[in-house]
Design a protein around this motif. Structure first.
Motif, PDB file in Angstrom:
ATOM      1  N   TYR A  33     -28.651  85.601  33.238  1.00 21.37           N
ATOM      2  CA  TYR A  33     -28.798  84.619  32.186  1.00 21.37           C
ATOM      3  C   TYR A  33     -30.699  85.319  32.694  1.00 21.37           C
ATOM      4  O   TYR A  33     -31.029  84.790  34.335  1.00 21.37           O
ATOM      5  CB  TYR A  33     -28.638  83.374  32.143  1.00 21.37           C
ATOM      6  CG  TYR A  33     -28.719  82.389  31.408  1.00 21.37           C
ATOM      7  CD1 TYR A  33     -29.209  82.431  30.392  1.00 21.37           C
ATOM      8  CD2 TYR A  33     -30.083  81.784  32.131  1.00 21.37           C
ATOM      9  CE1 TYR A  33     -30.026  81.483  29.657  1.00 21.37           C
ATOM     10  CE2 TYR A  33     -30.820  80.495  31.273  1.00 21.37           C
ATOM     11  CZ  TYR A  33     -30.454  80.626  29.930  1.00 21.37           C
ATOM     12  OH  TYR A  33     -31.092  79.739  29.592  1.00 21.37           O
TER      13      TYR A  33
ATOM     14  N   ASP B   5     -30.951  76.302  35.763  1.00 21.26           N
ATOM     15  CA  ASP B   5     -30.187  76.953  34.790  1.00 21.26           C
ATOM     16  C   ASP B   5     -29.849  78.069  35.964  1.00 21.26           C
ATOM     17  O   ASP B   5     -28.675  79.120  35.879  1.00 21.26           O
ATOM     18  CB  ASP B   5     -30.892  77.023  33.455  1.00 21.26           C
ATOM     19  CG  ASP B   5     -30.578  75.970  33.079  1.00 21.26           C
ATOM     20  OD1 ASP B   5     -29.181  75.687  32.591  1.00 21.26           O
ATOM     21  OD2 ASP B   5     -30.981  76.320  31.252  1.00 21.26           O
ATOM     22  N   ALA B   6     -31.246  78.914  35.898  1.00 19.00           N
ATOM     23  CA  ALA B   6     -30.942  80.453  37.154  1.00 19.00           C
ATOM     24  C   ALA B   6     -30.218  79.753  37.861  1.00 19.00           C
ATOM     25  O   ALA B   6     -29.414  80.996  38.263  1.00 19.00           O
ATOM     26  CB  ALA B   6     -32.079  80.723  37.820  1.00 19.00           C
TER      27      ALA B   6
ATOM     28  N   ASP C  47     -40.492  80.930  36.382  1.00 21.08           N
ATOM     29  CA  ASP C  47     -40.627  79.740  37.416  1.00 21.08           C
ATOM     30  C   ASP C  47     -39.727  79.751  38.957  1.00 21.08           C
ATOM     31  O   ASP C  47     -38.712  80.216  38.809  1.00 21.08           O
ATOM     32  CB  ASP C  47     -40.028  78.227  36.967  1.00 21.08           C
ATOM     33  CG  ASP C  47     -41.028  76.874  38.045  1.00 21.08           C
ATOM     34  OD1 ASP C  47     -41.816  77.189  38.639  1.00 21.08           O
ATOM     35  OD2 ASP C  47     -40.267  75.693  38.687  1.00 21.08           O
TER      36      ASP C  47
ATOM     37  N   SER D 229     -26.425  80.131  36.938  1.00 27.16           N
ATOM     38  CA  SER D 229     -26.027  80.829  35.979  1.00 27.16           C
ATOM     39  C   SER D 229     -25.606  81.737  37.691  1.00 27.16           C
ATOM     40  O   SER D 229     -24.887  83.174  37.306  1.00 27.16           O
ATOM     41  CB  SER D 229     -27.210  81.942  35.107  1.00 27.16           C
ATOM     42  OG  SER D 229     -28.254  82.209  35.863  1.00 27.16           O
TER      43      SER D 229
ATOM     44  N   LEU E  61     -38.665  89.011  37.548  1.00 25.72           N
ATOM     45  CA  LEU E  61     -37.711  88.674  36.319  1.00 25.72           C
ATOM     46  C   LEU E  61     -36.681  89.619  35.921  1.00 25.72           C
ATOM     47  O   LEU E  61     -35.627  89.147  36.392  1.00 25.72           O
ATOM     48  CB  LEU E  61     -38.203  87.028  35.949  1.00 25.72           C
ATOM     49  CG  LEU E  61     -38.952  86.579  37.162  1.00 25.72           C
ATOM     50  CD1 LEU E  61     -39.759  85.070  35.649  1.00 25.72           C
ATOM     51  CD2 LEU E  61     -38.091  85.657  38.155  1.00 25.72           C
TER      52      LEU E  61
ATOM     53  N   ARG F 120     -37.593  71.505  46.434  1.00 19.12           N
ATOM     54  CA  ARG F 120     -38.510  72.609  45.751  1.00 19.12           C
ATOM     55  C   ARG F 120     -40.029  72.190  45.505  1.00 19.12           C
ATOM     56  O   ARG F 120     -40.325  72.203  44.751  1.00 19.12           O
ATOM     57  CB  ARG F 120     -37.727  72.887  43.708  1.00 19.12           C
ATOM     58  CG  ARG F 120     -36.825  74.089  44.138  1.00 19.12           C
ATOM     59  CD  ARG F 120     -36.084  74.617  42.378  1.00 19.12           C
ATOM     60  NE  ARG F 120     -36.939  73.841  41.713  1.00 19.12           N
ATOM     61  CZ  ARG F 120     -37.062  74.658  39.758  1.00 19.12           C
ATOM     62  NH1 ARG F 120     -37.776  75.781  40.778  1.00 19.12           N
ATOM     63  NH2 ARG F 120     -37.292  73.728  39.183  1.00 19.12           N
TER      64      ARG F 120
ATOM     65  N   PRO G 156     -33.948  82.980  32.223  1.00 17.85           N
ATOM     66  CA  PRO G 156     -34.521  81.507  31.105  1.00 17.85           C
ATOM     67  C   PRO G 156     -35.404  82.068  31.105  1.00 17.85           C
ATOM     68  O   PRO G 156     -36.314  82.975  31.041  1.00 17.85           O
ATOM     69  CB  PRO G 156     -33.769  80.437  32.542  1.00 17.85           C
ATOM     70  CG  PRO G 156     -33.816  81.106  33.889  1.00 17.85           C
ATOM     71  CD  PRO G 156     -34.242  82.462  33.469  1.00 17.85           C
TER      72      PRO G 156
ATOM     73  N   ALA H 115     -34.592  77.969  43.314  1.00 17.64           N
ATOM     74  CA  ALA H 115     -35.557  78.750  43.783  1.00 17.64           C
ATOM     75  C   ALA H 115     -36.153  78.951  42.281  1.00 17.64           C
ATOM     76  O   ALA H 115     -37.254  78.736  41.826  1.00 17.64           O
ATOM     77  CB  ALA H 115     -35.589  79.265  44.758  1.00 17.64           C
ATOM     78  N   LEU H 116     -35.105  79.524  42.029  1.00 15.48           N
ATOM     79  CA  LEU H 116     -35.037  79.811  40.272  1.00 15.48           C
ATOM     80  C   LEU H 116     -35.106  79.140  38.902  1.00 15.48           C
ATOM     81  O   LEU H 116     -35.056  78.895  38.004  1.00 15.48           O
ATOM     82  CB  LEU H 116     -34.261  81.285  40.072  1.00 15.48           C
ATOM     83  CG  LEU H 116     -34.448  82.328  40.782  1.00 15.48           C
ATOM     84  CD1 LEU H 116     -33.688  83.433  40.925  1.00 15.48           C
ATOM     85  CD2 LEU H 116     -35.915  83.672  40.570  1.00 15.48           C
ATOM     86  N   GLY H 117     -34.761  77.545  39.747  1.00 13.44           N
ATOM     87  CA  GLY H 117     -34.802  77.027  38.181  1.00 13.44           C
ATOM     88  C   GLY H 117     -33.457  76.408  38.792  1.00 13.44           C
ATOM     89  O   GLY H 117     -32.320  77.398  38.686  1.00 13.44           O
TER      90      GLY H 117
ATOM     91  N   ARG I  75     -27.590  79.260  26.155  1.00 12.73           N
ATOM     92  CA  ARG I  75     -26.814  78.728  27.973  1.00 12.73           C
ATOM     93  C   ARG I  75     -25.452  78.296  27.185  1.00 12.73           C
ATOM     94  O   ARG I  75     -24.664  78.476  28.399  1.00 12.73           O
ATOM     95  CB  ARG I  75     -27.699  76.940  27.680  1.00 12.73           C
ATOM     96  CG  ARG I  75     -29.294  76.900  27.812  1.00 12.73           C
ATOM     97  CD  ARG I  75     -29.428  76.093  28.049  1.00 12.73           C
ATOM     98  NE  ARG I  75     -29.821  75.402  29.833  1.00 12.73           N
ATOM     99  CZ  ARG I  75     -29.331  74.115  29.442  1.00 12.73           C
ATOM    100  NH1 ARG I  75     -29.526  72.952  28.204  1.00 12.73           N
ATOM    101  NH2 ARG I  75     -29.536  73.167  30.896  1.00 12.73           N
TER     102      ARG I  75
END
Lengths: 256, 323
Positions: free
Chosen positions: A80, B212-213, A86, B216, A144, B74, A82, B208-210, A46
């Motif tokens: 990135y 962290d995503a 989700d 990024s 993904l 979300r 993860p 929608a991807l969280g 990260r």
């Protein structure tokens, strides 16, 4: 080209998770980050992706600190993936892949071309119209990965992409990462599976208690002593017929 | 059918319901009275046009806020009530009615906006350090409970039954007897809030991807949080300040539109604003067409129209939309 961490120290929630960690990831190569649970693998990844700012030290691409880059610029450079696969809304796979284009602000034609290329590279075109909630684990992992590839990043950072995949799909995904490295992308991947790590890695960074404990080519890092120190397990090393030694855990250290 | 065509049909539906809202009432005024020198034109110009415009503004504010909050958190259960802004605006208005300060409509509006503004400021402060939507929804829920308790407390210490009746009447929410002044007061705030919310699309998509995503992908989650707080706060606060608490729209409209416009958060923003306006206009027309001397409350009509649609959607789609 190199993505480097220079003496990075990182505190999260009052706890030190990385101490003085230095590593260099090269373009066109696959670097695997290994370490026991809680060793700091995800934190290192990260920090390398610019998602968390180090308390000390510097993360840079070719000497240029990523902290000084604009968000979009950094996002175009570093993709990135993860650990959690989700997706909050049950969108068609194509729409999920298209999210990878967000930092580009490109023309619709460029976006469509990149999405199609990413889906072709991951062999996921045939379920472009299906919703992500209706895909199998392996299909979802491909979608993904395609999402990250659609952003055409120079660096691809993936956090345990093999988790929840069966062996055939693990090989499949690693093969696709290998393909990206062959195209010049610098691939950095956190893995738990020592055998897969030995197979795929050009370089290994091994962490222990938030510090870089060993780094270098797999044959130098994946020794019985290193693995006993980092993971607390004894391993047996088997040749794979291609000149590599594959470490297979045989039991907790000292239990034999 | 492509997106532009679907959007066009939704615009037509909203326009048709706007026209219906001008015709419907205890006195049905047909289209031909709109032209020439029909004395009933005064009813349309002075009563029904402001009311319909307010319905559009309120519905757009609530529908869009629902879509933005569901995207940001979300969570398909999110709606403007979860962030506490409606409850705090209601607290401001009830305080003005019960305690008697800021007499008149302008005072009540001002106090309701102060309540909404206070909620926004508190939310922003509470969530400034932890930049995650979870803290945001927890803080909002607690704020809503606190405001609800304080509102109930104020009603229980009201000096006379008239103040209690007025406060409860206001809490039930309606477009009844709202005039051009209400439109003029609310429109700038709702307009500004809607404008802020319309720019949240890319950030909501990335989220929608969280988290962290999303980071990024270059999303600025701190700025997005401010956009959500300010946008929903202004739009919902001003809407509630002139009409009272109207529920249901923010929760249901995005769900009704997902099968038509897709689940991607940015694809739902403009349709949810239009859909919210359409649902509010339809419900308000129903309020006026219901038999009896009085009017059915807007919230009641809204549930009567929206709930069957929503249940039918649940039966048809199962969990397909949310899996």
């Amino acid at each position: 080209m190199a993505l480097t961490l220079d003496r990075v120290t990182l505190d999260l929630g009052g706890r030190r998770v990385l101490t003085d960690a230095s590593a260099a990831f090269a373009a066109g190569r696959i670097t695997v980050i290994l370490g026991a649970n809680g060793a700091g693998k995800t934190s290192l990844l990260r920090a390398a992706a610019g998602l968390i700012a180090p308390s000390a030290g510097k993360v840079a691409i070719d000497g240029r600190a990523i902290a000084t880059m604009r968000r979009d610029e950094r996002a175009r450079s570093i993709g990135y993936l993860p650990q959690s696969g989700d997706v909050a809304w049950n969108m068609p796979a194509r729409d999920v892949v298209a999210l990878g284009r967000l930092p580009h602000h490109a023309s619709a034609a460029d976006d469509i071309a990149a999405v199609l290329a990413a889906m072709a590279a991951t062999d996921s075109e045939q379920f472009a119209e299906r919703r992500v909630g209706e895909l199998s684990g392996g299909e979802r992992a491909r979608v993904l990965l395609a999402r990250v590839l659609a952003g055409e990043p120079q660096w691809l950072l993936a956090d345990e992409p093999l988790a929840s995949l069966d062996p055939a799909h693990q090989f499949d995904l690693l093969e696709r990462l290998r393909g990206q490295a062959a195209r010049g992308v610098g691939v950095v991947v956190v893995l738990h599976d020592l055998v897969q790590a030995a197979r795929v890695a050009d370089e290994i960074v091994m962490l222990r208690n938030g510090r870089v404990f060993a780094s270098g080519p797999p044959e130098e890092v994946l020794t019985q002593q290193h693995l006993r120190d980092a993971f607390g397990v004894d391993v047996l090393l088997f040749p794979d017929g291609e000149g590599r030694m594959l470490p297979v855990p045989a039991g907790r250290a000292g239990s034999a | 059918m492509n997106r532009a065509l679907r959007l066009g049909l939704l615009v037509l539906l909203t326009a048709a319901l706007f026209a219906l809202s001008l015709m419907a009432g205890k006195q049905w005024i047909p289209l031909d009275a709109w032209f020439g020198h029909d004395p009933r034109w005064a009813i349309i110009a002075e009563l029904r046009i402001p009311r319909a415009v307010l319905g559009v503004l309120l519905g757009a504010a609530l529908g869009l806020s629902g879509a933005v909050l569901q995207g940001y958190l979300r969570n398909p259960l999110a709606d403007p009530t979860v962030i506490g802004v409606s409850s705090c605006a209601a607290l401001g208005a009830v305080a003005s009615i019960v305690l008697g300060f800021g007499a008149g409509w302008l005072g009540q509006f001002g106090w309701a906006m102060a309540g909404a503004g206070g909620a926004m400021a508190l939310l922003a402060m509470l969530t400034a350090r932890a930049q995650t939507p979870v803290v945001f929804v927890l803080a909002g829920t607690v704020l809503a409970s606190l405001a609800g308790a304080l509102t109930a407390f104020l009603i229980s210490i009201a000096p006379n039954p008239y103040a209690i009746a007025e406060a409860i009447d206001w809490l039930m929410g309606a477009l009844t007897d709202r005039g051009p002044d209400d439109v003029v007061m609310a429109a700038p705030f709702i307009g500004a809030g809607v404008l802020v919310m319309l720019f949240t699309g890319p950030g909501l998509d990335a989220l929608a991807l969280g988290e962290d995503a999303a980071r990024s992908l270059g999303a600025n989650l701190g700025r997005l949080r401010w956009q959500v707080v300010i946008g929903t706060g202004l739009a919902v606060g001003a809407g509630v300040a002139v009409t009272g608490v109207v529920g249901f729209v923010g929760l249901v409209v995005p769900h009704l539109l997902r099968p038509v416009f897709g689940a991607k958060p940015s694809a739902l923003l403009v349709p949810s604003a239009l859909g919210g306006a359409a649902l509010t206009l339809a419900a308000d027309s129903l309020c006026r067409l219901a038999p009896g001397a009085g009017e059915v409350r807007l919230g009641v009509a809204m549930a009567l129209i929206g709930a069957p649609f929503f249940l039918a959607l649940l039966f048809r789609e199962g969990a397909r939309q949310w899996r």
